[in-house]
Write a protein that holds these residues in place. Sequence first.
Motif, PDB file in Angstrom:
ATOM      1  N   ARG A  95      20.249  15.965  43.237  1.00 44.50           N
ATOM      2  CA  ARG A  95      20.162  14.396  43.280  1.00 44.50           C
ATOM      3  C   ARG A  95      19.429  14.085  44.368  1.00 44.50           C
ATOM      4  NH1 ARG A  95      23.571  10.251  41.516  1.00 44.50           N
ATOM      5  NH2 ARG A  95      25.178  11.806  40.354  1.00 44.50           N
ATOM      6  N   VAL A  96      18.606  12.948  44.317  1.00 47.96           N
ATOM      7  CA  VAL A  96      17.943  12.386  45.527  1.00 47.96           C
ATOM      8  C   VAL A  96      18.048  11.034  45.542  1.00 47.96           C
ATOM      9  CG1 VAL A  96      15.882  14.263  45.122  1.00 47.96           C
ATOM     10  CG2 VAL A  96      15.945  12.123  44.061  1.00 47.96           C
ATOM     11  N   PRO A  97      17.969  10.355  46.595  1.00 42.40           N
ATOM     12  CA  PRO A  97      18.024   8.934  47.101  1.00 42.40           C
ATOM     13  C   PRO A  97      17.107   8.094  46.420  1.00 42.40           C
ATOM     14  CG  PRO A  97      17.927  10.505  49.124  1.00 42.40           C
ATOM     15  CD  PRO A  97      17.142  11.125  47.983  1.00 42.40           C
ATOM     16  N   ASN A  98      17.413   7.598  45.387  1.00 47.82           N
ATOM     17  CA  ASN A  98      16.545   6.684  44.683  1.00 47.82           C
ATOM     18  C   ASN A  98      17.040   5.523  44.129  1.00 47.82           C
ATOM     19  OD1 ASN A  98      18.096   7.834  42.369  1.00 47.82           O
ATOM     20  ND2 ASN A  98      16.507   8.808  41.468  1.00 47.82           N
ATOM     21  N   THR A  99      18.360   5.146  44.484  1.00 49.73           N
ATOM     22  CA  THR A  99      18.798   3.800  43.821  1.00 49.73           C
ATOM     23  C   THR A  99      17.881   2.828  44.720  1.00 49.73           C
ATOM     24  OG1 THR A  99      20.320   3.837  45.285  1.00 49.73           O
ATOM     25  CG2 THR A  99      20.986   4.908  43.280  1.00 49.73           C
ATOM     26  N   TRP A 133      29.224   8.966  49.173  1.00 49.07           N
ATOM     27  CA  TRP A 133      29.210  10.018  50.046  1.00 49.07           C
ATOM     28  C   TRP A 133      29.471  11.459  49.113  1.00 49.07           C
ATOM     29  CZ3 TRP A 133      28.104  12.521  54.371  1.00 49.07           C
ATOM     30  CH2 TRP A 133      28.733  13.497  54.722  1.00 49.07           C
ATOM     31  N   LEU A 134      30.322  11.082  48.396  1.00 53.91           N
ATOM     32  CA  LEU A 134      30.877  12.400  47.503  1.00 53.91           C
ATOM     33  C   LEU A 134      30.003  12.686  46.255  1.00 53.91           C
ATOM     34  CD1 LEU A 134      34.492  11.385  46.999  1.00 53.91           C
ATOM     35  CD2 LEU A 134      33.596  13.291  48.341  1.00 53.91           C
ATOM     36  N   LYS A 135      28.783  11.735  45.675  1.00 46.40           N
ATOM     37  CA  LYS A 135      28.226  12.022  44.565  1.00 46.40           C
ATOM     38  C   LYS A 135      27.025  13.155  45.014  1.00 46.40           C
ATOM     39  CE  LYS A 135      24.897   8.668  45.606  1.00 46.40           C
ATOM     40  NZ  LYS A 135      24.056   7.407  45.235  1.00 46.40           N
ATOM     41  N   TRP A 136      26.734  13.382  46.454  1.00 43.85           N
ATOM     42  CA  TRP A 136      25.902  14.413  46.615  1.00 43.85           C
ATOM     43  C   TRP A 136      26.163  15.748  46.467  1.00 43.85           C
ATOM     44  CZ3 TRP A 136      21.438  12.090  47.050  1.00 43.85           C
ATOM     45  CH2 TRP A 136      21.369  10.810  47.310  1.00 43.85           C
ATOM     46  N   TRP A 137      27.369  16.231  46.386  1.00 45.48           N
ATOM     47  CA  TRP A 137      27.948  17.511  46.392  1.00 45.48           C
ATOM     48  C   TRP A 137      27.929  18.383  45.305  1.00 45.48           C
ATOM     49  CZ3 TRP A 137      28.569  19.097  51.510  1.00 45.48           C
ATOM     50  CH2 TRP A 137      28.379  18.105  52.654  1.00 45.48           C
ATOM     51  N   GLY A 138      28.137  17.841  44.212  1.00 46.74           N
ATOM     52  CA  GLY A 138      28.326  18.485  43.005  1.00 46.74           C
ATOM     53  C   GLY A 138      26.948  19.381  42.710  1.00 46.74           C
ATOM     54  N   VAL A 139      25.971  18.682  42.757  1.00 47.17           N
ATOM     55  CA  VAL A 139      24.493  19.291  42.327  1.00 47.17           C
ATOM     56  C   VAL A 139      23.848  19.871  43.554  1.00 47.17           C
ATOM     57  CG1 VAL A 139      22.145  18.868  41.387  1.00 47.17           C
ATOM     58  CG2 VAL A 139      24.085  17.728  40.398  1.00 47.17           C
ATOM     59  N   ASN A 140      23.926  19.015  44.695  1.00 45.05           N
ATOM     60  CA  ASN A 140      23.162  19.716  45.810  1.00 45.05           C
ATOM     61  C   ASN A 140      23.642  20.731  46.656  1.00 45.05           C
ATOM     62  OD1 ASN A 140      21.778  17.052  45.005  1.00 45.05           O
ATOM     63  ND2 ASN A 140      21.453  16.517  47.026  1.00 45.05           N
ATOM     64  N   MET A 141      24.926  20.979  46.615  1.00 45.36           N
ATOM     65  CA  MET A 141      25.647  21.865  47.160  1.00 45.36           C
ATOM     66  C   MET A 141      26.479  22.784  46.543  1.00 45.36           C
ATOM     67  SD  MET A 141      25.919  22.809  50.530  1.00 45.36           S
ATOM     68  CE  MET A 141      25.852  24.629  50.048  1.00 45.36           C
TER      69      MET A 141
END
Length: 277
Positions: A95-99, A133-141
């Motif tokens: 997931r990348v910062p794109n909003t 904060w939490l949205k990054w962890w599932g895919v990225n980590m």
Amino acid sequence: MSDVQLKDKVVLVTGAGLGLGGTIAQAMARQGASLVICDIDMVALHATQAAVEALGAQCLALACDVSDSAAVDQMFDQAGQRFGTVDVLVNNAARVPNTPAEAERRNRHYAYMTTPMPRQALGIVASLSDEDWLKWWGVNMHGVFFCTRAALRFMVPQKSGRIINIASIAGLGANSLHSPGYSATKAGVINLTKTTALDVAGANVYVNAVACGGVLTPDFEVYLESTTEAQVNRLYQMVPSGRLGRPEEYANVAVFLAAQDHYLVGQVISPNGGFVI
């Protein structure tokens, strides 16, 4: 490099539907590999599959949310059924910062770093919600861990393998303070690279990371088109090379790590145009 550097090798690339992942898949195909590719965007994934097959490579395209460990295990089972093994894993899905909110924070960060102004708190960390904060962890980590664990079930018994984790300069320092969750997960990927590398190097499985600088992907092109000329100039002013990296330039590093004999174990290679030295 010769076009047979990866002949008879099976390469699995996650997040291969668009941008860097698709470019990496095609670069591996040019080197003679058979490909297993996955994404959640099946339209984009089938476009990559067509491009890979046009290069003469076999390609298995699978829908997979890498944040789901059961889906990951099923994907690797299907890869084994089709090709017998997985020789190279490229953990690219992220997931990348794109909003719009993330674009605003990015612009605020770049202005702060490149324009004379009083020093102050930017209010980024304090303003983040739990979801931010939490949205990054599932895919990225978690996705990187789930795919690595599944790949090692092939690689360790055969005493051969390469794992390439696509990290970011965001994980090397505070260069992406506009997105603390993204930065934290990419730092986690870098440390997981090192600990996994130490764990499995004795089985001739070499794990390394590519900490990318700015990549001129379709997502980043959308961001650049949505900003002012001054904002774009602020970005380029921060990069000594004066430009973003082309996906092909990053893909070439991944191909080297996959195809060449080398002595790299747990290393972080960072093509970034001089942004981090």
